[in-house]
Scaffold this motif. Structure first.
Motif, PDB file in Angstrom:
ATOM      1  N   ARG A   9       0.949  -1.246   0.070  1.00  0.00           N
ATOM      2  CA  ARG A   9      -0.066  -0.102   0.167  1.00  0.00           C
ATOM      3  C   ARG A   9       0.783   1.061  -0.010  1.00  0.00           C
ATOM      4  NH1 ARG A   9      -1.375   3.623   3.317  1.00  0.00           N
ATOM      5  NH2 ARG A   9      -0.464   2.549   5.365  1.00  0.00           N
ATOM      6  N   ILE A  10       0.603   2.211  -0.739  1.00  0.00           N
ATOM      7  CA  ILE A  10       1.227   3.566  -0.809  1.00  0.00           C
ATOM      8  C   ILE A  10       0.043   4.641  -0.610  1.00  0.00           C
ATOM      9  CG2 ILE A  10       3.060   2.648  -2.343  1.00  0.00           C
ATOM     10  CD1 ILE A  10       1.489   4.311  -4.809  1.00  0.00           C
ATOM     11  N   SER A  11       0.324   5.735   0.152  1.00  0.00           N
ATOM     12  CA  SER A  11      -0.742   6.493   0.577  1.00  0.00           C
ATOM     13  C   SER A  11      -1.099   7.439  -0.384  1.00  0.00           C
ATOM     14  CB  SER A  11       0.100   7.516   1.610  1.00  0.00           C
ATOM     15  OG  SER A  11       0.509   7.055   2.799  1.00  0.00           O
ATOM     16  N   THR A  12      -0.310   7.553  -1.414  1.00  0.00           N
ATOM     17  CA  THR A  12      -0.833   8.605  -2.837  1.00  0.00           C
ATOM     18  C   THR A  12      -0.028   8.061  -4.119  1.00  0.00           C
ATOM     19  OG1 THR A  12      -1.035  10.686  -3.677  1.00  0.00           O
ATOM     20  CG2 THR A  12       0.626  10.203  -2.040  1.00  0.00           C
ATOM     21  N   ASP A  13      -0.515   8.277  -4.961  1.00  0.00           N
ATOM     22  CA  ASP A  13       0.396   7.852  -6.387  1.00  0.00           C
ATOM     23  C   ASP A  13       1.211   9.183  -6.772  1.00  0.00           C
ATOM     24  OD1 ASP A  13      -2.055   9.603  -7.309  1.00  0.00           O
ATOM     25  OD2 ASP A  13      -2.555   8.109  -8.403  1.00  0.00           O
ATOM     26  N   GLN A  14       1.013  10.100  -6.023  1.00  0.00           N
ATOM     27  CA  GLN A  14       1.783  11.414  -6.398  1.00  0.00           C
ATOM     28  C   GLN A  14       3.093  11.497  -5.607  1.00  0.00           C
ATOM     29  OE1 GLN A  14      -0.736  14.938  -5.767  1.00  0.00           O
ATOM     30  NE2 GLN A  14      -2.087  14.285  -7.380  1.00  0.00           N
ATOM     31  N   GLY A  15       4.200  11.185  -6.449  1.00  0.00           N
ATOM     32  CA  GLY A  15       5.621  11.216  -5.753  1.00  0.00           C
ATOM     33  C   GLY A  15       5.865   9.810  -5.104  1.00  0.00           C
ATOM     34  N   GLN A  16       4.725   8.719  -4.946  1.00  0.00           N
ATOM     35  CA  GLN A  16       4.955   7.530  -4.182  1.00  0.00           C
ATOM     36  C   GLN A  16       4.912   6.485  -5.466  1.00  0.00           C
ATOM     37  OE1 GLN A  16       2.622   7.020  -0.830  1.00  0.00           O
ATOM     38  NE2 GLN A  16       3.786   8.503   0.305  1.00  0.00           N
ATOM     39  N   ASP A  17       5.764   5.327  -5.132  1.00  0.00           N
ATOM     40  CA  ASP A  17       5.622   4.308  -6.127  1.00  0.00           C
ATOM     41  C   ASP A  17       5.615   2.942  -5.221  1.00  0.00           C
ATOM     42  OD1 ASP A  17       5.924   2.448  -8.137  1.00  0.00           O
ATOM     43  OD2 ASP A  17       7.385   3.806  -9.121  1.00  0.00           O
ATOM     44  N   ALA A  18       5.007   1.978  -5.820  1.00  0.00           N
ATOM     45  CA  ALA A  18       4.905   0.590  -5.022  1.00  0.00           C
ATOM     46  C   ALA A  18       5.938  -0.218  -5.572  1.00  0.00           C
ATOM     47  CB  ALA A  18       3.496   0.129  -5.096  1.00  0.00           C
ATOM     48  N   THR A  19       6.586   0.048  -6.660  1.00  0.00           N
ATOM     49  CA  THR A  19       7.651  -0.758  -7.225  1.00  0.00           C
ATOM     50  C   THR A  19       8.645  -1.472  -6.339  1.00  0.00           C
ATOM     51  OG1 THR A  19       7.406   0.417  -9.210  1.00  0.00           O
ATOM     52  CG2 THR A  19       9.130  -1.045  -9.017  1.00  0.00           C
ATOM     53  N   SER A  20       9.185  -0.820  -5.380  1.00  0.00           N
ATOM     54  CA  SER A  20      10.112  -1.307  -4.298  1.00  0.00           C
ATOM     55  C   SER A  20       9.471  -2.240  -3.463  1.00  0.00           C
ATOM     56  CB  SER A  20      10.828  -0.237  -3.639  1.00  0.00           C
ATOM     57  OG  SER A  20       9.993   0.642  -2.872  1.00  0.00           O
ATOM     58  N   GLN A  21       8.182  -1.981  -3.015  1.00  0.00           N
ATOM     59  CA  GLN A  21       7.498  -2.899  -1.979  1.00  0.00           C
ATOM     60  C   GLN A  21       7.178  -3.961  -2.955  1.00  0.00           C
ATOM     61  OE1 GLN A  21       4.274  -1.581   0.516  1.00  0.00           O
ATOM     62  NE2 GLN A  21       4.724   0.265  -0.236  1.00  0.00           N
ATOM     63  N   LYS A  22       6.775  -4.199  -4.084  1.00  0.00           N
ATOM     64  CA  LYS A  22       6.551  -5.107  -5.060  1.00  0.00           C
ATOM     65  C   LYS A  22       7.694  -6.230  -5.189  1.00  0.00           C
ATOM     66  CE  LYS A  22       3.754  -4.839  -8.304  1.00  0.00           C
ATOM     67  NZ  LYS A  22       3.028  -4.347  -9.643  1.00  0.00           N
ATOM     68  N   ALA A  23       8.585  -5.287  -5.299  1.00  0.00           N
ATOM     69  CA  ALA A  23      10.036  -6.182  -5.595  1.00  0.00           C
ATOM     70  C   ALA A  23      10.433  -6.936  -4.403  1.00  0.00           C
ATOM     71  CB  ALA A  23      10.986  -5.359  -6.248  1.00  0.00           C
ATOM     72  N   VAL A  24      10.381  -6.592  -3.345  1.00  0.00           N
ATOM     73  CA  VAL A  24      10.853  -7.071  -2.095  1.00  0.00           C
ATOM     74  C   VAL A  24       9.870  -8.133  -1.774  1.00  0.00           C
ATOM     75  CG1 VAL A  24      11.014  -6.984   0.346  1.00  0.00           C
ATOM     76  CG2 VAL A  24      11.952  -5.247  -1.196  1.00  0.00           C
TER      77      VAL A  24
END
Length: 185
Positions: A9-24
């Motif tokens: 989960r990311i708080s906002t899609d403005q300036g945040q990206d879930a890519t690193s969470q997904k990779a881990v």
């Protein structure tokens, strides 16, 4: 052995990206990662979390990197854990390492403690925000909230072209309630 479903989960899609969470999560064995965008202070509107919970079968694992990715409220965190356990699945948090399968009271205690920490963090964030608003008011600044991210003109233009609220919302990637609010203004 069952499948491992990841949840990010990311708080906002403005300036945040879930890519690193997904990779881990994938490195930790998740075969699919569900991602929600929005704050973790409530469970409503978390469609990807709901999808992950629905897909859990007996012996499966729901994996999250941190407790606050699941929820910032103790009750919500324990509700999620209960739903996982009711499916005879396992809730696994990577950091801190917590594995909850309904048999270990210490894992439940740890989850509860970290849920409380998330609630405290949420409280402190809101308190800092209120202090900042009050300080701005004392300086004579006009507090207007964050800058608008939706163009009222774009909403009106699409409406004049004959699009309905649902179509406008999809085209502009905003909520239908925002469309209605802007059209009423």
């Amino acid at each position: 052995m069952g499948k491992t479903l990841g949840y990010a989960r990311i708080s906002t899609d403005q300036g945040q990206d879930a890519t690193s969470q997904k990779a881990v999560l994938e490195d930790l064995g998740a075969v699919v990662v569900f991602v929600d965008i929005g704050n973790g202070s409530k469970l409503t509107g978390r469609d990807q979390l709901e999808a992950a919970l629905r897909l859990l079968d007996e012996g499966d694992t729901l994996l999250a990197l941190h407790p606050d990715r699941l929820a910032r409220d103790t009750g919500d965190l324990l509700t999620i854990a209960k739903r996982v356990i009711e499916k005879k699945a396992v809730l696994r948090i990577n950091d801190p390492a917590i594995t909850l399968d309904g048999t270990d009271i210490m894992a439940e205690v740890m989850l509860t403690v970290f849920g409380l920490v998330g609630m405290m963090e949420k409280h402190f964030i809101k308190a800092r925000q209120r202090r900042g608003i009050e300080a701005a008011k004392l300086r004579g600044d006009i507090y207007k909230g964050r800058p608008a991210t939706i163009s009222p003109d774009a909403v009106r233009d699409l409406r004049q072209q004959g699009f309905g609220a649902t179509q406008i919302a999809k085209r502009l990637k905003i909520g239908r309630a925002s469309v209605y609010r802007l059209l009423a203004a």
